[in-house]
Design an enzyme around this catalytic site. Structure first.
Site, PDB file in Angstrom:
ATOM      1  N   ASP A 384       0.817  -1.225   0.000  1.00  0.00           N
ATOM      2  CA  ASP A 384       0.000   0.000   0.000  1.00  0.00           C
ATOM      3  C   ASP A 384       0.845   1.267   0.000  1.00  0.00           C
ATOM      4  O   ASP A 384       0.494   2.251  -0.660  1.00  0.00           O
ATOM      5  CB  ASP A 384      -0.896   0.040   1.247  1.00  0.00           C
TER       6      ASP A 384
HETATM    7  P1  NAP Z   1       0.931  -3.981   3.090  1.00  0.00           P
HETATM    8  O1  NAP Z   1       0.280  -3.021   2.179  1.00  0.00           O
HETATM    9  O2  NAP Z   1       0.096  -4.564   4.162  1.00  0.00           O
HETATM   10  O3  NAP Z   1       1.567  -5.144   2.178  1.00  0.00           O
HETATM   11  C1  NAP Z   1       2.333  -6.148   2.732  1.00  0.00           C
HETATM   12  C2  NAP Z   1       2.794  -7.046   1.592  1.00  0.00           C
HETATM   13  O4  NAP Z   1       3.789  -7.900   2.128  1.00  0.00           O
HETATM   14  C3  NAP Z   1       1.704  -7.933   1.014  1.00  0.00           C
HETATM   15  O5  NAP Z   1       1.352  -7.494  -0.261  1.00  0.00           O
HETATM   16  C4  NAP Z   1       2.314  -9.353   1.036  1.00  0.00           C
HETATM   17  O6  NAP Z   1       2.218  -9.904  -0.276  1.00  0.00           O
HETATM   18  C5  NAP Z   1       3.765  -9.105   1.409  1.00  0.00           C
HETATM   19  N1  NAP Z   1       4.289 -10.134   2.318  1.00  0.00           N
HETATM   20  C6  NAP Z   1       3.719 -10.663   3.409  1.00  0.00           C
HETATM   21  N2  NAP Z   1       4.509 -11.576   3.982  1.00  0.00           N
HETATM   22  C7  NAP Z   1       5.631 -11.616   3.234  1.00  0.00           C
HETATM   23  C8  NAP Z   1       6.831 -12.355   3.310  1.00  0.00           C
HETATM   24  N3  NAP Z   1       7.042 -13.263   4.289  1.00  0.00           N
HETATM   25  N4  NAP Z   1       7.789 -12.140   2.382  1.00  0.00           N
HETATM   26  C9  NAP Z   1       7.595 -11.255   1.377  1.00  0.00           C
HETATM   27  N5  NAP Z   1       6.480 -10.510   1.261  1.00  0.00           N
HETATM   28  C10 NAP Z   1       5.505 -10.688   2.177  1.00  0.00           C
HETATM   29  O7  NAP Z   1       2.196  -3.332   3.804  1.00  0.00           O
HETATM   30  P2  NAP Z   1       2.706  -1.840   3.802  1.00  0.00           P
HETATM   31  O8  NAP Z   1       3.033  -1.410   2.405  1.00  0.00           O
HETATM   32  O9  NAP Z   1       3.743  -1.798   4.860  1.00  0.00           O
HETATM   33  O10 NAP Z   1       1.447  -0.974   4.234  1.00  0.00           O
HETATM   34  C11 NAP Z   1       0.962  -0.896   5.564  1.00  0.00           C
HETATM   35  C12 NAP Z   1      -0.545  -0.835   5.564  1.00  0.00           C
HETATM   36  O11 NAP Z   1      -1.007  -0.866   6.927  1.00  0.00           O
HETATM   37  C13 NAP Z   1      -1.069   0.452   4.955  1.00  0.00           C
HETATM   38  O12 NAP Z   1      -2.291   0.200   4.311  1.00  0.00           O
HETATM   39  C14 NAP Z   1      -1.301   1.316   6.168  1.00  0.00           C
HETATM   40  O13 NAP Z   1      -2.239   2.340   5.939  1.00  0.00           O
HETATM   41  C15 NAP Z   1      -1.819   0.288   7.134  1.00  0.00           C
HETATM   42  N6  NAP Z   1      -1.700   0.853   8.461  1.00  0.00           N
HETATM   43  C16 NAP Z   1      -0.481   0.907   9.064  1.00  0.00           C
HETATM   44  C17 NAP Z   1      -0.380   1.579  10.270  1.00  0.00           C
HETATM   45  C18 NAP Z   1       0.922   1.761  10.946  1.00  0.00           C
HETATM   46  O14 NAP Z   1       0.924   2.397  11.990  1.00  0.00           O
HETATM   47  N7  NAP Z   1       2.016   1.246  10.422  1.00  0.00           N
HETATM   48  C19 NAP Z   1      -1.485   2.141  10.867  1.00  0.00           C
HETATM   49  C20 NAP Z   1      -2.705   2.035  10.212  1.00  0.00           C
HETATM   50  C21 NAP Z   1      -2.796   1.383   9.025  1.00  0.00           C
HETATM   51  P3  NAP Z   1       2.286 -11.517  -0.487  1.00  0.00           P
HETATM   52  O15 NAP Z   1       1.201 -12.065   0.363  1.00  0.00           O
HETATM   53  O16 NAP Z   1       2.101 -11.711  -1.934  1.00  0.00           O
HETATM   54  O17 NAP Z   1       3.642 -11.945   0.000  1.00  0.00           O
END
Ligand code: NAP
Length: 457
Positions: A384
């Site tokens: 994301d």
């Molecule tokens: P993400 O959008 O959740 O994507 C994580 C990706 O990691 C997935 O597409 C998954 O694809 C891949 N993945 C999972 N396990 C894996 C592994 N073992 N090896 C390789 N790839 C792996 O992560 P992000 O880009 O960090 O985004 C964070 C999200 O959380 C955002 O939408 C954000 O708004 C939300 N959020 C975060 C917070 C915060 O405080 N950090 C707070 C509120 C909301 P595969 O399954 O194909 O591997």
């Protein structure tokens, strides 16, 4: 004398909490801040144990042993990736404790206290109760015990408003007739229901923001408890907790370009699901050897960690690969999105654990202008936070969320296991762009194999 000691330790604890929070505002001083806050908590506990109203210690010791055993086991066994639900559960415990103090005070003194004390007691019970059930629902959603999608029904907002009004009504009734125990307990039950109904319509994607809001409510419940039982450290610590939780929620909302109102009432996951239904473009797979060659002969490489790095526990592997590239003269940087992962500072904590120098971590505003001159951007399990739709597609559910603009790099390598979506459940057009290569596999495994290949290159 014991009263004097208690007050001095409370004052010391409060000062330590303030310095602890200050330390937490920067990664370099975060560990010291944490230790100061822990020491402050110890002071507060010692102060409380010296309180003149304590007549015997047996049950307190039993509670200390059970609580320490549960806390210690959680700290030992809960994996880093499950921290959000563990934090939500901790809020539920804290808020429940605050609510129970309120109930016990009412049970002991009946309605004989001043109106101010009764008001504080009521606020404590209402906030504590709704935070307890709200945090439990958040825990269940994050753990996957309840469906992560928003639970909605027709007229839900009106129903919730009516529920809230009924709770406030009972509060008013009880303040007018403090001896009416039925009003008091009815108010508590309604507040418990409000907690459930407030969190059910919120999707898992917004749960971290909700948790930090619930954290803030739990703090305010503690403040109200402090006023109700004239305990200064509870008033100060609760207020610090309440406001820092609120400020954190605002920061997280800003980083996702959402308003708190939209998070609480927007039923975000629904929009995401419908958007996710629109099919995906073909993606280009890249081999490990080709990736290694690109990395080995690059001038600048930027690693972009995301939630997948946390699940794979790949922070040490990326540091090792980075070291190898640096030894070859490649400039290496890490791009950190404020909401990458599942909690604020998630990536900073993991990379610090792997001893990645803090000076190499670049925030979004600092690194985005550098992508056009970056040879390879390596996306490690992020989705994301690198989704160009947030910038380019006003119809996207995450439109307006600031992103790391890796698509502007000369070449993008995405490390992920397969076609899994990110937290928002949306498709990511980055993966189908001509300058993007997909390196499939577990991130840690891919990085370790890349390090070997770079060594051989
Ligand atoms: P993400 O959008 O959740 O994507 C994580 C990706 O990691 C997935 O597409 C998954 O694809 C891949 N993945 C999972 N396990 C894996 C592994 N073992 N090896 C390789 N790839 C792996 O992560 P992000 O880009 O960090 O985004 C964070 C999200 O959380 C955002 O939408 C954000 O708004 C939300 N959020 C975060 C917070 C915060 O405080 N950090 C707070 C509120 C909301 P595969 O399954 O194909 O591997």
């Amino acid at each position: 004398m014991s009263h004097y000691f208690a007050e001095v330790s409370y004052l010391l604890a409060s000062i330590l909490f303030v310095f602890g929070l200050k330390g937490l505002s920067h990664p370099d001083s975060a560990r010291r801040g944490m230790h100061l806050a822990q020491f402050g908590m110890l002071m507060a506990i010692i102060g409380t144990l010296l309180h003149k109203d304590i007549v015997s210690y047996e049950w307190i010791i039993v509670g200390l042993i059970i609580g320490s055993a549960i806390g210690g086991s959680i700290a030992h066994f809960v994996p880093m990736t499950a921290l959000p639900q563990q934090t939500a559960l901790s809020h539920a415990f804290g808020a429940f404790a605050a609510a129970l103090v309120g109930v016990s005070e009412y049970h002991t003194h009946g309605g004989t206290a001043s109106h101010f004390t009764l008001g504080a007691l009521g606020a404590d019970v209402v906030l504590g109760s709704l935070t307890t059930t709200g945090s439990l629902i958040a825990t269940m959603k994050l753990q996957g015990w309840l469906p992560g999608a928003p639970f909605t029904f027709q007229g839900q907002k009106v129903f919730n408003l009516a529920l809230l009004a009924a709770t406030v009504g009972c509060f008013g009734w009880w303040l007018a007739v403090p001896s009416a125990a039925v009003a008091f307990y009815f108010m508590a039950v309604l507040a418990l229901t409000v907690g459930v109904m407030l969190v059910l319509p919120i999707g898992t994607a917004d749960m971290p923001v909700v948790m930090s809001l619930l954290n803030s409510y739990a703090g305010l419940a503690a403040t109200a408890t402090g006023f109700a039982i004239s305990n200064n450290v509870l008033i100060i610590a609760g207020t610090l907790n309440g406001f820092s939780g609120f400020i954190l929620s605002v920061i997280m909302c800003r980083a996702m370009n959402r308003s708190i109102r939209n998070v609480l009432f927007g039923a975000f996951g629904q929009a995401a699901e419908s958007a996710a239904a629109t099919g995906a473009e073909p993606m280009r797979e890249i081999s490990l050897d080709d990736t290694a060659v690109q990395l080995a002969y690059a001038r600048q490489v930027v690693f972009v960690p995301g939630y997948g790095m946390a699940t794979a526990q790949a922070q040490h592997a990326v540091h090792e690969l980075a070291g190898m590239l640096e030894a070859r003269g490649v400039i290496v940087k890490y791009a950190i999105h404020p909401v990458a992962g599942r909690m604020p500072g998630h990536m900073n904590v993991l990379l610090a654990e792997a001893n990645v120098p803090y000076s190499l971590l670049c925030e979004l505003e600092a690194i985005n202008p550098e992508f056009p001159s970056t040879d390879v951007a390596v996306v490690i399990g992020a989705n994301d936070v690198v989704n160009p739709d947030a910038r380019d597609n006003p119809g996207s559910a995450i439109a307006g969320m600031p992103i790391l603009e890796v698509d502007h790099a000369k070449s993008v390598i995405v490390l992920k296991r397969g076609q899994g979506k990110g937290f928002s459940g949306l498709e990511n057009p980055l993966f189908s762009k001509p300058n993007t290569g997909m390196l499939y596999g577990d991130a840690k495994d891919s990085l370790m194999r890349l390090a070997e290949a770079v060594r051989a290159a």
